[in-house]
Design an enzyme around this catalytic site. Structure first.
Site, PDB file in Angstrom:
ATOM      1  N   ILE A 178     -20.397 -13.418 -23.498  1.00  0.00           N
ATOM      2  CA  ILE A 178     -19.231 -14.034 -22.849  1.00  0.00           C
ATOM      3  C   ILE A 178     -18.048 -14.099 -23.819  1.00  0.00           C
ATOM      4  CG2 ILE A 178     -20.706 -15.383 -21.314  1.00  0.00           C
ATOM      5  CD1 ILE A 178     -19.789 -17.881 -22.970  1.00  0.00           C
TER       6      ILE A 178
ATOM      7  N   ASP B  81      -8.481  -2.355  -0.385  1.00  0.00           N
ATOM      8  CA  ASP B  81      -9.272  -1.143  -0.156  1.00  0.00           C
ATOM      9  C   ASP B  81      -9.438  -0.277  -1.403  1.00  0.00           C
ATOM     10  OD1 ASP B  81      -9.250  -1.965   2.482  1.00  0.00           O
ATOM     11  OD2 ASP B  81      -7.559  -0.698   3.023  1.00  0.00           O
TER      12      ASP B  81
ATOM     13  N   ARG C  45     -36.700  -9.413   7.328  1.00  0.00           N
ATOM     14  CA  ARG C  45     -35.570  -8.919   8.109  1.00  0.00           C
ATOM     15  C   ARG C  45     -34.823  -7.821   7.383  1.00  0.00           C
ATOM     16  NH1 ARG C  45     -33.440 -14.614  10.441  1.00  0.00           N
ATOM     17  NH2 ARG C  45     -34.688 -14.608  12.318  1.00  0.00           N
TER      18      ARG C  45
ATOM     19  N   ARG D 265       0.457 -35.494 -15.794  1.00  0.00           N
ATOM     20  CA  ARG D 265      -0.824 -35.502 -16.507  1.00  0.00           C
ATOM     21  C   ARG D 265      -1.040 -34.156 -17.191  1.00  0.00           C
ATOM     22  NH1 ARG D 265      -5.815 -38.382 -13.810  1.00  0.00           N
ATOM     23  NH2 ARG D 265      -4.658 -40.123 -14.676  1.00  0.00           N
TER      24      ARG D 265
ATOM     25  N   GLY E  71     -16.885 -18.941 -29.925  1.00  0.00           N
ATOM     26  CA  GLY E  71     -16.995 -18.880 -31.384  1.00  0.00           C
ATOM     27  C   GLY E  71     -15.602 -18.849 -31.994  1.00  0.00           C
TER      28      GLY E  71
ATOM     29  N   GLY F 284       0.811  -1.209   0.000  1.00  0.00           N
ATOM     30  CA  GLY F 284       0.000   0.000   0.000  1.00  0.00           C
ATOM     31  C   GLY F 284       0.846   1.261   0.000  1.00  0.00           C
TER      32      GLY F 284
ATOM     33  N   MET G  72     -15.547 -21.910 -24.890  1.00  0.00           N
ATOM     34  CA  MET G  72     -16.454 -21.310 -25.866  1.00  0.00           C
ATOM     35  C   MET G  72     -15.836 -20.023 -26.419  1.00  0.00           C
ATOM     36  SD  MET G  72     -20.085 -21.976 -23.907  1.00  0.00           S
ATOM     37  CE  MET G  72     -21.178 -21.502 -25.235  1.00  0.00           C
TER      38      MET G  72
END
Length: 823
Positions: free
Chosen positions: A573, A169, A204, A610, A619, A121, A617
């Site tokens: 998206i 912040d 509430r 692995r 396009g 900061g 996705m």
């Protein structure tokens, strides 16, 4: 071409050979700090420099020894998805003393570290600048004490400092977003969404206190993102009589039949009087039907006379005045925790690479700088100018000059506050203009809102914002169901203030959305415009929405009914709409991809050796794959925009084979769904499986429509809310300008626009002018900014590549006075 050659030459000249870089995190931790450390380490090693971890912040620098440790490429593996800071952070009193800084200088000189990257900061960055200013004097003292020799002092004569702001912040001036802020917003919104589900069962009121110290950013943006009824922040203390106004608003909200109310309070809020909060006499309204009130309080919120406002004060007030069952929730350090969001990982990675470039370019005359974000652009600003402005904010608040404090916070904070003010005030019916009123122009117009294309998270937040700002502006708002298919079928009805309550947190499209284009139904659509007397159109959607507005604009010559103001808000998206760097929904989808990749990487860490092939996705647009790959730490990403052949695939397999010989025995490969018609996901999976036999095995995963679903991220809620408000204000201006002789007539290019983010600003662009910038066959813009991030992803995955630094941040100055913006 000449520019590209110059750029390549420029990058090749930035060698780190013979240089040492120290990286430390200091002050409060923030999600994304690890991503920044990883980027600094890997970029530093990539350019040939030695990079050192300084553990435990300045304390580790003062203590020396094992606290200063050389970093390797593998030592930052698996850091990206971890919250907090892996190298530790501590507040160090000793570094504030001259003796402490002398020890720190000695420990750095021992390792020839003359480049420091400080992530923290304003306090941490101020300390770093003081250290730099004293550097030559500290070296002299070390020589005099016999701790170092003259040669060591000469070799380490200059100390270069680059800062990155890590703080949840978002209280540092000069940057739109600090590292950690977006992740903290994720934690807040997760809690608010969870509270809503339980609170719906009871009538509430909820009072939420959020962190932020003396800055109300977290409270303000979370209030926008969850549709809070009231927010109390330090920069905007409530006026006298706020208690009664708040209670009246809660009461009115419930009486309208809405099921949800929210109020957010900043920790330490004070009012304008500086005297104790009194409970005003506000009538109880037990007939109210609204089920829930949530009050969010920002840490540090004050009234106009600097008296703190606490959650307990708010609870007492609501219970005494309205008799509502009220509960308090203090979020506390939950906001600092958890995994970093996709936004924070990308921001931190970009800033980390930029910080190394800044250190390599630094000279004796270069001031200490901070790497920051302006719009969508990385910039470098003089560190002490930013620190001074940050201190000026507190000074302005101490002097009760709150308007100046808001201005100094920067345009991002100011825009959020202005949008909140627009949405927080509902005009009474008596205040709305009547048809009989004699006005210079008709201030009450009919504005239709519709969604087009595939659903995207954040669409509903945009619709809610458009409807409420439109009503505030005096318009009658109409909702169209199922896009232009519903439009020509007449599925159009008026939508009121209360109808959009609670929409911000809803995923998908509540209005319904279809891909139908208007070209074949122009006569019927024109007829519906006449029937409902539609004066303006707001279309929220993806590439189809852009095409729809283009078709309507071009049909103006044959249909006068389309001569009305029309605006597109990009929401998809895929982020493939021309004229904008970002689209509503893309951030939510990125977070879904990154979360899945994190889980996949975790599963691979157990089985070892692995490689996962993941299909995203988008396009033909590779945004999700490329930026998701950067945020998830992918080894390779295949996209349509960057053609690849069998030799590239073979090279990637060989790269992963080498990687398996190290301590990082897993691989992650992303493929955009339309990246290549022959090299399908199955083909790549089978190729990797065959070529990797005996070295690694493969698994594949097609993410599919899970990328479209889920609740919108805080960024998408906020982005959708802000740009919809801006679009409605633009529509109001265009309506006023085009209203002549009792009717609206708008046939110029600038009355059919797309509102998009371009680099540092939100810009209205005529859709007809965007035609030349568009590849209509593949439904993507011809130029896409994020392609410049791809080399960064490759560098962090240990590939040798050329990196275009023509857009790297050049040192600028903090803008203090901006021209007054007129809306």
């Amino acid at each position: 071409m000449a520019k590209r050659q110059d750029t390549k030459k420029f990058f090749e000249n930035l060698s780190g050979a013979g240089k040492s870089i120290g990286v430390l995190t200091s002050g409060g931790d923030a999600q994304g700090m690890n991503a920044a450390v990883r980027a600094v380490v890997r970029m530093g090693i990539y350019v040939g420099a030695k990079v050192y971890f300084v553990h435990e912040g300045y304390q580790g620098m003062v203590d020396g020894g094992d606290n200063i440790e050389e970093a390797s490429w593998e030592s930052v593996s698996s850091m990206l998805q971890v919250g907090g800071t892996v190298i530790g952070s501590a507040r160090c009193k000793e570094f504030r003393s001259h003796e402490g800084r002398l020890k720190a200088a000695h420990h750095l000189v021992q390792r020839d570290i003359t480049n420091l990257c400080v992530i923290g900061g304003d306090g941490s960055l101020t300390g770093a600048n003081l250290f730099r200013e004293e550097w030559s004097g500290l070296l002299e003292e070390l020589v005099q004490q016999g701790l170092i020799d003259e040669k060591a002092a000469q070799n380490n004569s200059e100390l270069h400092i680059v800062g990155m702001v890590g703080s949840i912040d978002n209280d540092f001036c000069g940057t739109d977003m600090t590292i950690g802020t977006d992740s903290a917003l994720h934690r807040i919104i997760e809690v608010v969404d969870a509270i809503m589900t339980t609170a719906q069962s009871h009538q509430r009121t909820f009072v939420l206190e959020v962190m932020g110290r003396h800055c109300g950013y977290l409270a303000l943006v979370s209030a926008l993102a969850c549709g809070a009824d009231w927010v109390l922040i330090p920069e905007m203390p409530p006026e006298d009589g706020w208690e009664e106004q708040m209670c009246q608003k809660l009461s009115e909200s419930r009486s309208r039949g809405s099921r949800l109310n929210i109020i957010i309070v900043a920790e330490g809020a004070i009012d304008r009087q500086g005297k104790a909060i009194t409970v005003n006499n506000v009538k109880d309204n037990r007939a109210d039907k609204k089920r829930l009130n949530i009050i969010i309080v920002a840490e540090g919120a004050i009234d106009s006379h600097n008296k703190p406002i606490t959650t307990d004060h708010i609870k007492e007030l609501v219970v005494s005045c309205l008799g509502f069952d009220t509960r308090v929730t203090i979020l506390g350090h939950v906001q600092r925790g958890g995994t970093p969001s996709a936004f924070d990982r990308i921001l931190a990675s970009r800033m980390g690479v930029e910080a190394v470039l800044a250190l390599l370019e630094a000279s004796a005359s270069t001031p200490a700088c901070v790497v920051s974000l302006c719009g969508n652009q990385a910039v470098r600003l003089p560190l002490m100018e930013c620190v001074q402005m940050t201190q000026d904010v507190q000074k302005a608040m101490d002097e009760k000059n709150f308007e100046e404090a808001v201005r100094l916070r920067g345009r991002s904070f100011e825009n959020n506050l202005n949008t909140y003010k627009l949405l927080s005030y509902r005009k009474a019916d008596s205040e709305l203009p009547n048809e009989e009123d004699e006005l210079p122009y008709n201030s009450s117009f009919n504005v239709a809102v519709l969604n087009v294309g595939a659903p995207a998270a954040g669409m509903n937040a945009a619709v809610r914002s458009a409807v409420r700002v439109g009503i505030t502006e005096g318009h009658k708002m109409f909702a169209v169901n199922d896009g232009f298919e519903g439009f020509y079928k007449g599925q159009i009805k008026e939508i009121k203030w209360g109808d959009v309550g609670g929409w911000t947190g809803q995923g998908g499209s509540i209005l319904g959305t279809k891909r139908t284009l208007p070209a074949k139904h122009l006569d019927k659509i024109a007829e519906q415009i006449r029937i409902h007397n539609i004066n303006a159109l707001l279309v929220i959607g993806g590439f189809e929405a852009f095409e729809c507005l283009l078709q309507l604009y071009e049909a103006r010559t044959s249909h006068e009914d389309f001569c009305i103001p029309m605006c597109v808000l990009p929401a998809t998206i895929s982020n493939n709409v021309p004229g904008t760097d970002l689209s509503i929904g893309a951030d939510t989808s990125l977070n879904a991809i990154v979360e899945t990749c994190d889980r996949i990487k975790q599963s691979a860490s157990g089985t070892k050796r692995r490689v996962f092939i993941i299909e995203t996705m988008g396009g033909y647009c590779g945004y999700l794959a490329s930026v998701g790959g950067l945020a998830a730490g992918a080894d390779a990403v295949y996209i349509y925009e960057e053609p690849f052949d069998i030799r590239d695939l073979q090279s990637n397999v060989e790269h992963l084979t080498e990687k398996m010989k190290t301590g990082i025995q897993r691989g992650l490969v992303l493929r955009n769904e339309n990246s290549n018609e022959n090299f399908t996901t199955d083909f790549i999976y089978q190729l990797y499986s065959e070529e990797g036999k005996g070295v690694f095995d493969c698994r594949k995963n097609v993410l599919g429509h899970m990328q479209q679903g889920g609740a919108p991220s805080p960024f998408d809620r906020n982005f959708g809310t802000k740009i919809a408000a801006k679009a409605i204000q633009w529509i109001s201006r265009k309506l006023k300008e085009s209203y002549k002789e009792g009717k609206v007539f708008a046939n110029t290019e600038d009355t059919a626009c797309l509102l998009g983010m371009r680099r540092r600003a939100m810009v209205f662009q005529p859709v007809v002018q965007l035609k030349d910038q568009t590849d209509f066959v593949h439904r993507i813009p011809k130029e896409q900014w994020w392609l410049k991030l791809r080399p960064l992803m490759k560098i962090l995955a240990k590939y040798k590549t050329s990196y275009d630094v023509s857009d790297s941040g050049q040192l600028e100055h903090v803008t203090r006075v901006r021209p007054k913006k007129v809306d």
